[in-house]
Design an enzyme around this catalytic site. Structure first.
Site, PDB file in Angstrom:
ATOM      1  N   LYS A 195     -16.624  13.072 -11.633  1.00 41.22           N
ATOM      2  CA  LYS A 195     -17.873  13.677 -11.155  1.00 41.22           C
ATOM      3  C   LYS A 195     -17.778  15.155 -11.491  1.00 41.22           C
ATOM      4  CE  LYS A 195     -19.644  15.840  -8.040  1.00 41.22           C
ATOM      5  NZ  LYS A 195     -20.233  17.212  -8.209  1.00 41.22           N
ATOM      6  N   GLY A 248     -11.501  23.205  -7.260  1.00 39.12           N
ATOM      7  CA  GLY A 248     -12.703  23.883  -6.775  1.00 39.12           C
ATOM      8  C   GLY A 248     -12.366  24.762  -5.590  1.00 39.12           C
ATOM      9  N   SER A 249     -13.351  24.940  -4.718  1.00 38.35           N
ATOM     10  CA  SER A 249     -13.162  25.908  -3.633  1.00 38.35           C
ATOM     11  C   SER A 249     -12.189  25.380  -2.575  1.00 38.35           C
ATOM     12  CB  SER A 249     -14.504  26.196  -2.968  1.00 38.35           C
ATOM     13  OG  SER A 249     -14.892  25.097  -2.175  1.00 38.35           O
ATOM     14  N   GLN A 251     -12.531  25.562   0.607  1.00 38.95           N
ATOM     15  CA  GLN A 251     -13.282  24.886   1.673  1.00 38.95           C
ATOM     16  C   GLN A 251     -13.515  23.407   1.331  1.00 38.95           C
ATOM     17  OE1 GLN A 251     -17.209  26.399   2.010  1.00 38.95           O
ATOM     18  NE2 GLN A 251     -17.492  25.657   4.091  1.00 38.95           N
ATOM     19  N   GLY A 253     -11.940  21.671  -0.991  1.00 32.18           N
ATOM     20  CA  GLY A 253     -10.639  21.026  -1.180  1.00 32.18           C
ATOM     21  C   GLY A 253     -10.041  20.549   0.131  1.00 32.18           C
ATOM     22  N   GLU A 270      -6.445  21.740  -6.438  1.00 30.84           N
ATOM     23  CA  GLU A 270      -6.268  23.025  -7.105  1.00 30.84           C
ATOM     24  C   GLU A 270      -7.393  23.927  -6.612  1.00 30.84           C
ATOM     25  OE1 GLU A 270      -4.276  25.432  -8.551  1.00 30.84           O
ATOM     26  OE2 GLU A 270      -3.555  23.457  -9.177  1.00 30.84           O
ATOM     27  N   CYS A 304      -9.808  30.905 -11.424  1.00 29.62           N
ATOM     28  CA  CYS A 304      -8.905  30.850 -10.264  1.00 29.62           C
ATOM     29  C   CYS A 304      -7.784  31.844 -10.467  1.00 29.62           C
ATOM     30  CB  CYS A 304      -8.262  29.486 -10.124  1.00 29.62           C
ATOM     31  SG  CYS A 304      -9.399  28.166 -10.177  1.00 29.62           S
ATOM     32  N   GLU A 406     -11.106  35.454  -1.940  1.00 31.52           N
ATOM     33  CA  GLU A 406     -11.441  35.207  -3.347  1.00 31.52           C
ATOM     34  C   GLU A 406     -12.927  35.483  -3.559  1.00 31.52           C
ATOM     35  OE1 GLU A 406     -11.474  31.144  -4.947  1.00 31.52           O
ATOM     36  OE2 GLU A 406     -10.244  31.915  -6.597  1.00 31.52           O
TER      37      GLU A 406
HETATM   38  C1  UN1 Z   1      -9.009  28.134 -13.639  1.00 32.42           C
HETATM   39  O1  UN1 Z   1      -9.464  29.237 -13.535  1.00 32.42           O
HETATM   40  O2  UN1 Z   1      -9.228  27.274 -12.761  1.00 32.42           O
HETATM   41  O3  UN1 Z   1      -4.829  30.246 -17.031  1.00 32.42           O
HETATM   42  C2  UN1 Z   1      -8.249  27.657 -14.809  1.00 32.42           C
HETATM   43  C3  UN1 Z   1      -6.026  30.365 -17.293  1.00 32.42           C
HETATM   44  C4  UN1 Z   1      -6.757  29.217 -17.946  1.00 32.42           C
HETATM   45  C5  UN1 Z   1      -7.110  28.189 -16.933  1.00 32.42           C
HETATM   46  C6  UN1 Z   1      -7.816  28.737 -15.737  1.00 32.42           C
HETATM   47  N1  UN1 Z   1      -5.921  28.633 -18.962  1.00 32.42           N
HETATM   48  O4  UN1 Z   1      -6.641  31.386 -17.032  1.00 32.42           O
END
Ligand code: UN1
Length: 515
Positions: A195, A248-249, A251, A253, A270, A304, A406
Protein backbone atom coordinates in the site's frame (compact mmCIF):
# COMPACT_ATOMS: atom_id res chain seq x y z
CA UNK A 1 -2.18 37.99 -5.46
CA UNK A 2 -1.74 39.13 -9.11
CA UNK A 3 -4.55 38.05 -11.44
CA UNK A 4 -2.36 37.19 -14.40
CA UNK A 5 1.33 36.78 -15.02
CA UNK A 6 3.03 39.11 -17.47
CA UNK A 7 4.59 36.26 -19.40
CA UNK A 8 4.91 36.61 -23.17
CA UNK A 9 2.43 34.39 -25.11
CA UNK A 10 5.27 32.02 -26.01
CA UNK A 11 6.38 31.65 -22.40
CA UNK A 12 2.81 31.28 -21.22
CA UNK A 13 2.23 28.47 -23.71
CA UNK A 14 5.32 26.67 -22.48
CA UNK A 15 4.10 26.94 -18.91
CA UNK A 16 0.45 26.15 -19.50
CA UNK A 17 -0.78 22.97 -17.93
CA UNK A 18 -2.64 20.81 -20.41
CA UNK A 19 -6.30 20.42 -19.39
CA UNK A 20 -6.37 16.86 -20.82
CA UNK A 21 -8.21 14.21 -18.79
CA UNK A 22 -5.92 12.62 -16.23
CA UNK A 23 -5.14 8.91 -16.50
CA UNK A 24 -6.97 6.60 -14.12
CA UNK A 25 -4.74 3.95 -12.51
CA UNK A 26 -6.08 0.72 -11.04
CA UNK A 27 -4.98 -1.62 -8.27
CA UNK A 28 -2.83 -4.61 -9.19
CA UNK A 29 -4.29 -7.83 -7.82
CA UNK A 30 -3.45 -11.35 -8.97
CA UNK A 31 -1.72 -10.06 -12.10
CA UNK A 32 -4.71 -7.90 -13.15
CA UNK A 33 -5.25 -4.14 -13.08
CA UNK A 34 -8.60 -3.74 -11.33
CA UNK A 35 -10.74 -0.90 -9.97
CA UNK A 36 -11.50 -0.64 -6.27
CA UNK A 37 -14.65 -2.28 -4.93
CA UNK A 38 -15.37 1.09 -3.26
CA UNK A 39 -15.99 2.69 -6.66
CA UNK A 40 -14.10 5.67 -5.26
CA UNK A 41 -10.92 7.31 -6.55
CA UNK A 42 -8.63 10.13 -5.50
CA UNK A 43 -6.50 12.64 -7.37
CA UNK A 44 -2.76 12.96 -7.07
CA UNK A 45 -1.46 16.48 -7.77
CA UNK A 46 1.98 17.84 -8.55
CA UNK A 47 3.29 19.66 -5.46
CA UNK A 48 5.25 22.10 -7.66
CA UNK A 49 2.07 23.06 -9.53
CA UNK A 50 -1.16 21.87 -8.00
CA UNK A 51 -3.11 22.62 -11.19
CA UNK A 52 -1.39 19.56 -12.65
CA UNK A 53 -3.25 16.31 -11.86
CA UNK A 54 -0.67 13.54 -12.10
CA UNK A 55 -3.29 10.80 -12.10
CA UNK A 56 -6.43 9.42 -10.55
CA UNK A 57 -5.99 6.41 -8.25
CA UNK A 58 -8.16 3.84 -6.53
CA UNK A 59 -9.39 4.76 -3.05
CA UNK A 60 -9.22 1.17 -1.84
CA UNK A 61 -10.99 -0.38 1.13
CA UNK A 62 -10.95 -3.58 3.19
CA UNK A 63 -12.60 -5.53 0.37
CA UNK A 64 -9.75 -4.70 -2.02
CA UNK A 65 -7.21 -5.58 0.67
CA UNK A 66 -9.00 -8.91 1.16
CA UNK A 67 -8.79 -9.66 -2.56
CA UNK A 68 -5.11 -8.70 -2.72
CA UNK A 69 -4.22 -10.76 0.35
CA UNK A 70 -6.19 -13.73 -1.04
CA UNK A 71 -4.20 -13.49 -4.29
CA UNK A 72 -0.94 -13.34 -2.35
CA UNK A 73 -2.01 -16.28 -0.21
CA UNK A 74 -2.94 -18.35 -3.27
CA UNK A 75 0.37 -17.60 -5.02
CA UNK A 76 2.50 -18.40 -1.97
CA UNK A 77 2.61 -22.26 -1.99
CA UNK A 78 4.03 -22.37 -5.51
CA UNK A 79 6.30 -19.33 -5.21
CA UNK A 80 7.98 -20.54 -2.02
CA UNK A 81 9.09 -23.66 -3.89
CA UNK A 82 10.61 -21.79 -6.85
CA UNK A 83 14.38 -22.13 -6.31
CA UNK A 84 15.85 -18.90 -4.92
CA UNK A 85 18.26 -18.43 -7.90
CA UNK A 86 15.20 -18.58 -10.20
CA UNK A 87 13.38 -16.05 -8.03
CA UNK A 88 16.51 -13.93 -8.36
CA UNK A 89 16.20 -14.05 -12.17
CA UNK A 90 12.92 -12.14 -11.92
CA UNK A 91 14.55 -9.59 -9.62
CA UNK A 92 17.41 -9.11 -12.11
CA UNK A 93 14.90 -8.62 -14.91
CA UNK A 94 13.23 -5.92 -12.80
CA UNK A 95 16.64 -4.22 -12.45
CA UNK A 96 17.05 -4.26 -16.25
CA UNK A 97 13.57 -2.83 -16.82
CA UNK A 98 14.09 -0.05 -14.25
CA UNK A 99 17.44 0.77 -15.84
CA UNK A 100 15.85 1.02 -19.29
CA UNK A 101 12.93 3.12 -18.01
CA UNK A 102 14.95 5.17 -15.50
CA UNK A 103 14.34 8.57 -17.13
CA UNK A 104 10.61 8.16 -17.56
CA UNK A 105 10.11 6.70 -14.06
CA UNK A 106 12.22 9.46 -12.50
CA UNK A 107 10.36 12.21 -14.36
CA UNK A 108 7.01 10.78 -13.15
CA UNK A 109 8.44 10.69 -9.64
CA UNK A 110 9.52 14.32 -9.75
CA UNK A 111 6.11 15.29 -11.07
CA UNK A 112 4.30 13.48 -8.27
CA UNK A 113 6.52 14.26 -5.28
CA UNK A 114 8.58 17.28 -6.27
CA UNK A 115 12.22 16.43 -5.63
CA UNK A 116 14.87 17.32 -8.20
CA UNK A 117 15.25 15.11 -11.26
CA UNK A 118 18.81 14.23 -10.24
CA UNK A 119 17.40 13.04 -6.92
CA UNK A 120 14.57 11.00 -8.43
CA UNK A 121 17.12 9.41 -10.74
CA UNK A 122 19.02 8.57 -7.55
CA UNK A 123 15.85 7.11 -6.04
CA UNK A 124 15.30 4.87 -9.08
CA UNK A 125 18.99 3.95 -9.02
CA UNK A 126 18.70 2.94 -5.39
CA UNK A 127 15.98 0.43 -6.38
CA UNK A 128 18.21 -0.86 -9.21
CA UNK A 129 21.12 -1.23 -6.77
CA UNK A 130 18.86 -3.04 -4.33
CA UNK A 131 17.70 -5.41 -7.08
CA UNK A 132 21.33 -6.25 -7.94
CA UNK A 133 22.20 -6.80 -4.30
CA UNK A 134 19.11 -8.90 -3.56
CA UNK A 135 19.46 -10.99 -6.74
CA UNK A 136 22.94 -12.00 -5.58
CA UNK A 137 21.39 -13.38 -2.41
CA UNK A 138 19.46 -15.82 -4.58
CA UNK A 139 22.70 -17.79 -4.75
CA UNK A 140 23.63 -17.27 -1.09
CA UNK A 141 20.89 -16.87 1.54
CA UNK A 142 23.39 -18.64 3.75
CA UNK A 143 22.45 -20.53 6.83
CA UNK A 144 24.88 -22.38 9.08
CA UNK A 145 26.10 -25.92 9.22
CA UNK A 146 27.36 -26.84 12.63
CA UNK A 147 28.33 -29.70 14.88
CA UNK A 148 26.00 -31.95 16.81
CA UNK A 149 26.48 -33.10 20.39
CA UNK A 150 25.52 -36.61 19.29
CA UNK A 151 27.39 -39.08 17.10
CA UNK A 152 26.27 -39.59 13.49
CA UNK A 153 24.04 -36.59 13.52
CA UNK A 154 24.14 -33.57 11.22
CA UNK A 155 22.86 -30.09 12.12
CA UNK A 156 22.19 -26.97 10.06
CA UNK A 157 19.99 -23.90 9.91
CA UNK A 158 18.27 -22.43 6.85
CA UNK A 159 16.20 -19.36 6.14
CA UNK A 160 12.56 -20.13 5.41
CA UNK A 161 9.89 -17.87 3.92
CA UNK A 162 7.15 -16.56 6.19
CA UNK A 163 4.08 -16.09 3.98
CA UNK A 164 2.15 -12.99 3.00
CA UNK A 165 3.83 -9.67 3.81
CA UNK A 166 1.97 -6.35 4.12
CA UNK A 167 4.13 -3.39 3.09
CA UNK A 168 3.30 0.24 3.77
CA UNK A 169 5.62 2.76 2.17
CA UNK A 170 6.20 6.53 2.36
CA UNK A 171 6.24 9.27 -0.28
CA UNK A 172 9.78 10.63 0.16
CA UNK A 173 11.55 7.67 -1.49
CA UNK A 174 8.68 6.41 -3.66
CA UNK A 175 10.58 3.56 -5.39
CA UNK A 176 13.71 3.08 -3.30
CA UNK A 177 11.86 2.26 -0.08
CA UNK A 178 9.34 -0.09 -1.76
CA UNK A 179 12.38 -1.85 -3.28
CA UNK A 180 13.93 -2.31 0.20
CA UNK A 181 10.81 -4.21 1.17
CA UNK A 182 9.41 -5.97 -1.92
CA UNK A 183 12.71 -7.33 -3.23
CA UNK A 184 14.06 -9.15 -0.16
CA UNK A 185 10.50 -10.30 0.64
CA UNK A 186 9.92 -12.04 -2.71
CA UNK A 187 13.50 -13.28 -3.07
CA UNK A 188 12.95 -15.08 0.25
CA UNK A 189 9.87 -16.85 -1.17
CA UNK A 190 7.15 -14.66 0.32
CA UNK A 191 4.33 -12.95 -1.53
CA UNK A 192 3.39 -9.34 -0.86
CA UNK A 193 0.68 -6.69 -0.84
CA UNK A 194 1.96 -3.12 -0.94
CA UNK A 195 0.00 0.00 0.00
CA UNK A 196 1.97 3.02 -1.24
CA UNK A 197 1.65 6.50 0.25
CA UNK A 198 -1.34 8.36 -1.19
CA UNK A 199 1.01 11.13 -2.36
CA UNK A 200 3.11 8.83 -4.56
CA UNK A 201 1.07 5.95 -5.98
CA UNK A 202 2.27 6.49 -9.57
CA UNK A 203 5.87 5.60 -8.70
CA UNK A 204 4.72 2.31 -7.20
CA UNK A 205 2.47 1.68 -10.22
CA UNK A 206 5.61 2.14 -12.35
CA UNK A 207 7.54 -0.23 -10.10
CA UNK A 208 4.76 -2.85 -10.20
CA UNK A 209 4.67 -2.58 -14.01
CA UNK A 210 8.32 -3.66 -13.99
CA UNK A 211 7.36 -6.86 -12.11
CA UNK A 212 4.55 -7.42 -14.58
CA UNK A 213 6.89 -6.97 -17.56
CA UNK A 214 9.44 -9.27 -15.90
CA UNK A 215 6.80 -12.01 -16.02
CA UNK A 216 6.52 -12.48 -12.26
CA UNK A 217 3.79 -15.07 -11.56
CA UNK A 218 0.38 -13.56 -10.76
CA UNK A 219 -0.26 -12.89 -7.08
CA UNK A 220 3.39 -12.66 -5.96
CA UNK A 221 3.31 -8.84 -5.92
CA UNK A 222 -0.02 -7.07 -5.39
CA UNK A 223 -0.74 -3.37 -4.91
CA UNK A 224 -3.69 -1.49 -3.45
CA UNK A 225 -3.63 2.31 -3.45
CA UNK A 226 -5.43 4.49 -0.95
CA UNK A 227 -5.30 5.92 2.52
CA UNK A 228 -4.00 4.68 5.84
CA UNK A 229 -7.29 4.31 7.69
CA UNK A 230 -9.21 2.64 4.86
CA UNK A 231 -6.52 0.58 3.06
CA UNK A 232 -3.43 0.52 5.31
CA UNK A 233 -5.14 -0.50 8.51
CA UNK A 234 -7.05 -3.51 7.02
CA UNK A 235 -3.74 -4.71 5.59
CA UNK A 236 -1.99 -4.51 8.98
CA UNK A 237 -4.81 -6.32 10.79
CA UNK A 238 -5.57 -8.92 8.11
CA UNK A 239 -5.18 -12.35 9.76
CA UNK A 240 -3.39 -13.86 6.73
CA UNK A 241 -0.65 -11.21 6.73
CA UNK A 242 2.28 -12.54 8.77
CA UNK A 243 4.79 -9.71 8.42
CA UNK A 244 4.13 -5.98 8.43
CA UNK A 245 6.85 -3.63 7.23
CA UNK A 246 6.24 0.09 7.58
CA UNK A 247 8.21 3.26 6.89
CA UNK A 248 6.69 6.59 7.87
CA UNK A 249 5.86 8.78 10.82
CA UNK A 250 6.52 7.74 14.41
CA UNK A 251 2.88 8.30 15.30
CA UNK A 252 1.56 5.94 12.59
CA UNK A 253 4.38 3.46 13.22
CA UNK A 254 3.53 3.17 16.89
CA UNK A 255 -0.16 2.60 16.06
CA UNK A 256 0.76 -0.08 13.50
CA UNK A 257 3.05 -1.76 15.98
CA UNK A 258 0.21 -2.00 18.52
CA UNK A 259 -2.19 -3.42 15.92
CA UNK A 260 0.39 -5.95 14.72
CA UNK A 261 1.30 -6.97 18.27
CA UNK A 262 -2.34 -7.77 19.04
CA UNK A 263 -2.27 -10.32 16.20
CA UNK A 264 1.20 -11.63 17.10
CA UNK A 265 2.72 -10.47 13.81
CA UNK A 266 6.27 -9.62 13.05
CA UNK A 267 6.46 -5.88 12.50
CA UNK A 268 9.37 -3.87 11.18
CA UNK A 269 9.21 -0.10 11.66
CA UNK A 270 11.33 2.65 10.16
CA UNK A 271 10.29 6.00 11.56
CA UNK A 272 11.62 9.47 12.28
CA UNK A 273 15.02 11.01 12.79
CA UNK A 274 16.60 14.14 14.27
CA UNK A 275 20.00 13.72 12.72
CA UNK A 276 22.98 15.90 13.35
CA UNK A 277 26.21 16.95 11.76
CA UNK A 278 28.91 17.75 14.31
CA UNK A 279 31.47 20.25 13.05
CA UNK A 280 34.66 20.30 15.12
CA UNK A 281 37.12 23.21 15.24
CA UNK A 282 39.64 21.27 13.12
CA UNK A 283 37.12 20.44 10.35
CA UNK A 284 37.51 21.46 6.73
CA UNK A 285 34.80 24.12 6.95
CA UNK A 286 34.11 24.37 3.22
CA UNK A 287 33.57 20.62 3.09
CA UNK A 288 31.33 20.79 6.16
CA UNK A 289 29.27 23.58 4.59
CA UNK A 290 28.86 21.54 1.39
CA UNK A 291 27.73 18.59 3.50
CA UNK A 292 25.34 20.65 5.62
CA UNK A 293 23.67 22.18 2.56
CA UNK A 294 23.13 18.80 0.93
CA UNK A 295 22.15 17.09 4.18
CA UNK A 296 19.71 19.79 5.30
CA UNK A 297 18.17 20.93 2.02
CA UNK A 298 18.50 17.94 -0.32
CA UNK A 299 15.00 16.50 -0.95
CA UNK A 300 13.80 19.75 0.73
CA UNK A 301 14.84 18.22 4.04
CA UNK A 302 12.23 15.49 3.59
CA UNK A 303 14.46 12.55 4.41
CA UNK A 304 14.41 10.53 7.60
CA UNK A 305 18.15 11.03 7.42
CA UNK A 306 18.07 14.83 6.87
CA UNK A 307 20.68 16.92 8.73
CA UNK A 308 18.22 18.92 10.80
CA UNK A 309 20.76 19.81 13.53
CA UNK A 310 24.21 21.28 13.00
CA UNK A 311 26.23 21.06 16.20
CA UNK A 312 29.20 23.34 15.75
CA UNK A 313 32.25 23.91 17.98
CA UNK A 314 32.20 27.39 19.53
CA UNK A 315 35.55 28.31 17.97
CA UNK A 316 34.22 27.97 14.42
CA UNK A 317 30.49 28.53 14.80
CA UNK A 318 30.62 32.16 13.62
CA UNK A 319 32.61 31.39 10.50
CA UNK A 320 30.65 28.21 9.67
CA UNK A 321 27.33 30.03 10.12
CA UNK A 322 28.35 32.93 7.86
CA UNK A 323 29.53 30.55 5.11
CA UNK A 324 26.43 28.37 5.35
CA UNK A 325 23.91 31.20 5.35
CA UNK A 326 25.60 32.86 2.39
CA UNK A 327 25.41 29.64 0.39
CA UNK A 328 21.85 28.76 1.50
CA UNK A 329 20.59 32.11 0.26
CA UNK A 330 21.84 31.30 -3.25
CA UNK A 331 20.06 27.92 -3.49
CA UNK A 332 17.62 27.96 -6.38
CA UNK A 333 14.18 26.88 -5.23
CA UNK A 334 11.70 25.75 -7.89
CA UNK A 335 10.09 22.85 -9.73
CA UNK A 336 12.26 19.75 -9.79
CA UNK A 337 11.69 19.13 -13.50
CA UNK A 338 13.68 22.31 -14.26
CA UNK A 339 17.28 21.18 -13.91
CA UNK A 340 18.58 24.63 -12.98
CA UNK A 341 16.78 24.39 -9.64
CA UNK A 342 18.32 22.87 -6.51
CA UNK A 343 15.51 22.66 -3.95
CA UNK A 344 11.99 21.54 -4.83
CA UNK A 345 8.62 21.97 -3.14
CA UNK A 346 7.46 20.13 -0.05
CA UNK A 347 5.00 17.32 -0.57
CA UNK A 348 1.59 18.86 0.19
CA UNK A 349 -0.23 21.70 1.89
CA UNK A 350 -0.62 19.90 5.20
CA UNK A 351 3.13 19.27 5.46
CA UNK A 352 3.87 22.82 4.37
CA UNK A 353 1.66 24.21 7.14
CA UNK A 354 3.28 21.88 9.67
CA UNK A 355 6.76 23.08 8.64
CA UNK A 356 5.70 26.75 8.73
CA UNK A 357 4.29 26.14 12.20
CA UNK A 358 7.66 24.76 13.36
CA UNK A 359 9.34 27.87 11.92
CA UNK A 360 6.94 29.99 13.97
CA UNK A 361 7.77 27.96 17.09
CA UNK A 362 11.48 28.46 16.35
CA UNK A 363 11.04 32.22 16.20
CA UNK A 364 8.70 32.63 19.18
CA UNK A 365 8.73 29.85 21.77
CA UNK A 366 12.30 28.67 21.06
CA UNK A 367 13.59 32.24 20.65
CA UNK A 368 16.10 31.05 18.04
CA UNK A 369 17.67 33.47 15.57
CA UNK A 370 16.18 33.16 12.09
CA UNK A 371 19.19 33.60 9.78
CA UNK A 372 17.60 32.96 6.39
CA UNK A 373 14.42 31.69 4.80
CA UNK A 374 11.55 31.15 7.20
CA UNK A 375 8.78 31.75 4.71
CA UNK A 376 6.60 30.28 2.02
CA UNK A 377 7.52 31.33 -1.53
CA UNK A 378 4.56 32.33 -3.68
CA UNK A 379 5.83 34.34 -6.64
CA UNK A 380 6.64 33.30 -10.22
CA UNK A 381 7.50 29.60 -10.45
CA UNK A 382 6.36 29.14 -6.87
CA UNK A 383 2.88 30.49 -7.38
CA UNK A 384 1.02 27.21 -7.66
CA UNK A 385 3.15 24.96 -5.46
CA UNK A 386 4.17 24.28 -1.88
CA UNK A 387 7.56 25.96 -1.66
CA UNK A 388 9.44 26.97 1.48
CA UNK A 389 12.72 28.90 1.40
CA UNK A 390 15.72 27.03 2.85
CA UNK A 391 15.63 28.03 6.51
CA UNK A 392 18.47 28.24 9.03
CA UNK A 393 18.11 29.04 12.69
CA UNK A 394 21.14 30.10 14.74
CA UNK A 395 21.74 30.15 18.50
CA UNK A 396 19.38 27.24 18.99
CA UNK A 397 19.20 25.67 22.43
CA UNK A 398 19.74 21.87 22.35
CA UNK A 399 16.38 21.46 24.09
CA UNK A 400 14.41 23.77 21.80
CA UNK A 401 11.40 22.23 20.06
CA UNK A 402 13.02 22.74 16.63
CA UNK A 403 16.13 20.92 17.93
CA UNK A 404 14.13 17.99 19.31
CA UNK A 405 11.21 17.27 16.98
CA UNK A 406 11.37 16.01 13.43
CA UNK A 407 10.28 18.82 11.08
CA UNK A 408 10.69 16.99 7.75
CA UNK A 409 11.25 20.14 5.74
CA UNK A 410 14.00 22.52 4.60
CA UNK A 411 14.78 23.74 8.11
CA UNK A 412 17.97 23.25 10.10
CA UNK A 413 19.14 24.42 13.52
CA UNK A 414 22.67 25.50 14.44
CA UNK A 415 23.59 24.58 18.01
CA UNK A 416 26.87 25.68 19.58
CA UNK A 417 28.99 23.08 21.41
CA UNK A 418 31.71 23.93 23.94
CA UNK A 419 33.88 20.92 23.16
CA UNK A 420 33.83 17.40 21.71
CA UNK A 421 32.19 15.74 24.73
CA UNK A 422 29.50 18.42 24.83
CA UNK A 423 28.86 17.91 21.09
CA UNK A 424 28.36 14.16 21.56
CA UNK A 425 26.02 14.78 24.51
CA UNK A 426 23.92 17.19 22.49
CA UNK A 427 23.90 14.77 19.54
CA UNK A 428 22.59 11.94 21.71
CA UNK A 429 20.07 14.03 23.64
CA UNK A 430 17.13 13.41 21.30
CA UNK A 431 14.39 10.81 21.09
CA UNK A 432 15.60 9.44 17.76
CA UNK A 433 18.71 7.58 16.60
CA UNK A 434 18.89 7.19 12.83
CA UNK A 435 21.96 8.98 11.46
CA UNK A 436 24.76 11.23 12.72
CA UNK A 437 27.93 12.66 11.28
CA UNK A 438 31.13 14.33 12.38
CA UNK A 439 33.46 16.58 10.44
CA UNK A 440 36.94 16.45 11.94
CA UNK A 441 40.55 15.89 10.93
CA UNK A 442 41.30 14.07 14.18
CA UNK A 443 41.16 10.30 13.76
CA UNK A 444 40.87 9.71 17.50
CA UNK A 445 37.81 11.89 17.73
CA UNK A 446 36.32 10.29 14.62
CA UNK A 447 36.59 6.82 16.18
CA UNK A 448 35.33 8.02 19.55
CA UNK A 449 32.32 9.58 17.83
CA UNK A 450 31.64 6.37 15.88
CA UNK A 451 31.71 4.50 19.20
CA UNK A 452 29.59 6.92 21.22
CA UNK A 453 26.96 8.31 18.83
CA UNK A 454 23.72 6.46 19.58
CA UNK A 455 22.57 6.06 15.98
CA UNK A 456 22.18 3.19 13.55
CA UNK A 457 24.20 5.05 10.90
CA UNK A 458 27.26 7.21 11.43
CA UNK A 459 29.32 9.20 8.91
CA UNK A 460 32.75 10.81 9.11
CA UNK A 461 33.37 13.85 6.90
CA UNK A 462 30.12 13.30 5.00
CA UNK A 463 26.55 14.43 5.71
CA UNK A 464 23.87 12.30 7.37
CA UNK A 465 22.17 11.28 4.12
CA UNK A 466 23.18 8.87 1.38
CA UNK A 467 23.08 5.39 2.89
CA UNK A 468 24.00 2.56 0.50
CA UNK A 469 21.72 -0.43 -0.03
CA UNK A 470 24.14 -3.20 0.93
CA UNK A 471 24.57 -1.94 4.50
CA UNK A 472 21.92 -2.12 7.21
CA UNK A 473 19.64 0.93 7.35
CA UNK A 474 17.74 1.84 10.48
CA UNK A 475 18.09 3.40 13.86
CA UNK A 476 17.83 3.28 17.61
CA UNK A 477 15.36 4.80 20.09
CA UNK A 478 12.24 6.36 18.50
CA UNK A 479 13.52 5.68 14.98
CA UNK A 480 12.71 2.00 14.83
CA UNK A 481 11.97 -1.21 16.66
CA UNK A 482 15.23 -3.05 16.27
CA UNK A 483 14.98 -4.17 12.63
CA UNK A 484 17.19 -3.09 9.76
CA UNK A 485 16.43 -2.69 6.07
CA UNK A 486 19.11 -2.93 3.41
CA UNK A 487 22.00 -5.34 3.59
CA UNK A 488 21.75 -9.01 4.42
CA UNK A 489 20.05 -7.90 7.65
CA UNK A 490 16.86 -7.07 5.72
CA UNK A 491 16.36 -10.82 5.22
CA UNK A 492 15.84 -11.14 8.97
CA UNK A 493 12.54 -9.31 8.53
CA UNK A 494 11.32 -11.56 5.74
CA UNK A 495 12.57 -14.99 6.78
CA UNK A 496 12.16 -17.40 9.67
CA UNK A 497 15.12 -19.45 10.81
CA UNK A 498 14.59 -23.19 10.63
CA UNK A 499 16.99 -25.57 12.44
CA UNK A 500 17.41 -29.01 10.88
CA UNK A 501 18.77 -32.16 12.52
CA UNK A 502 19.53 -35.31 10.55
CA UNK A 503 20.26 -38.40 12.57
CA UNK A 504 22.04 -41.08 10.52
CA UNK A 505 22.93 -43.37 13.44
CA UNK A 506 19.95 -45.68 12.82
CA UNK A 507 19.06 -45.71 16.51
CA UNK A 508 17.28 -43.46 18.99
CA UNK A 509 19.73 -40.89 20.34
CA UNK A 510 18.57 -38.61 23.15
CA UNK A 511 19.99 -35.10 23.40
CA UNK A 512 20.76 -33.81 26.91
CA UNK A 513 19.94 -37.15 28.56
CA UNK A 514 22.64 -38.89 30.62
CA UNK A 515 22.67 -42.58 29.70
C1 UN1 B 1 14.60 8.00 4.08
O1 UN1 B 1 14.72 9.19 4.17
O2 UN1 B 1 13.63 7.42 4.62
O3 UN1 B 1 20.30 7.55 3.21
C2 UN1 B 1 15.48 7.14 3.28
C3 UN1 B 1 19.56 8.22 2.49
C4 UN1 B 1 18.77 7.55 1.40
C5 UN1 B 1 17.56 6.90 1.97
C6 UN1 B 1 16.74 7.80 2.83
N1 UN1 B 1 19.59 6.56 0.75
O4 UN1 B 1 19.45 9.43 2.64
Amino acid sequence: MAKSTKATPKKAAAKAVKPSKPTVYNNYINGQWVASASGKTFENRNPADTRDVVGVFQDSNAEDVDAAVAAARAAYPEWRLVPAPKRADYVLRVAEILTRRKEEISADMTREMGKMLKETRGDTQEAIDMAHFVAGEGRRLYGHTTTSELKNKFAMSVRDSVGVCGLITPWNFPIAIPSWKILPAILSGNTVVIKPAEDTPLSVVNFVKAFEEAGLPAGVVNMVTGFGATAGSPLVTHPTVRVVSFTGSTQTGRAISTQAAAEGKRCSLEMGGKNCIIVMEDADLDLAVDGALWGAFGTSGQRCTASSRLIVHKKVVKKFTALLVERAKTLKVGPGLDEKNEVGPVINEKQMLKILNYIEIGKTKDKAKLLCGGERLTEGDHKHGWFIAPTIFGDVSPNATIAQEEIFGPVTAIITANDFENAIDIANNVGYGLSASIYTADVNRAFTAMRDLQTGICYVNAPTIGAEVHLPFGGTKGTGNGHREGGIESFDIFTEWKSLYIDYSGKLQKAQIDE
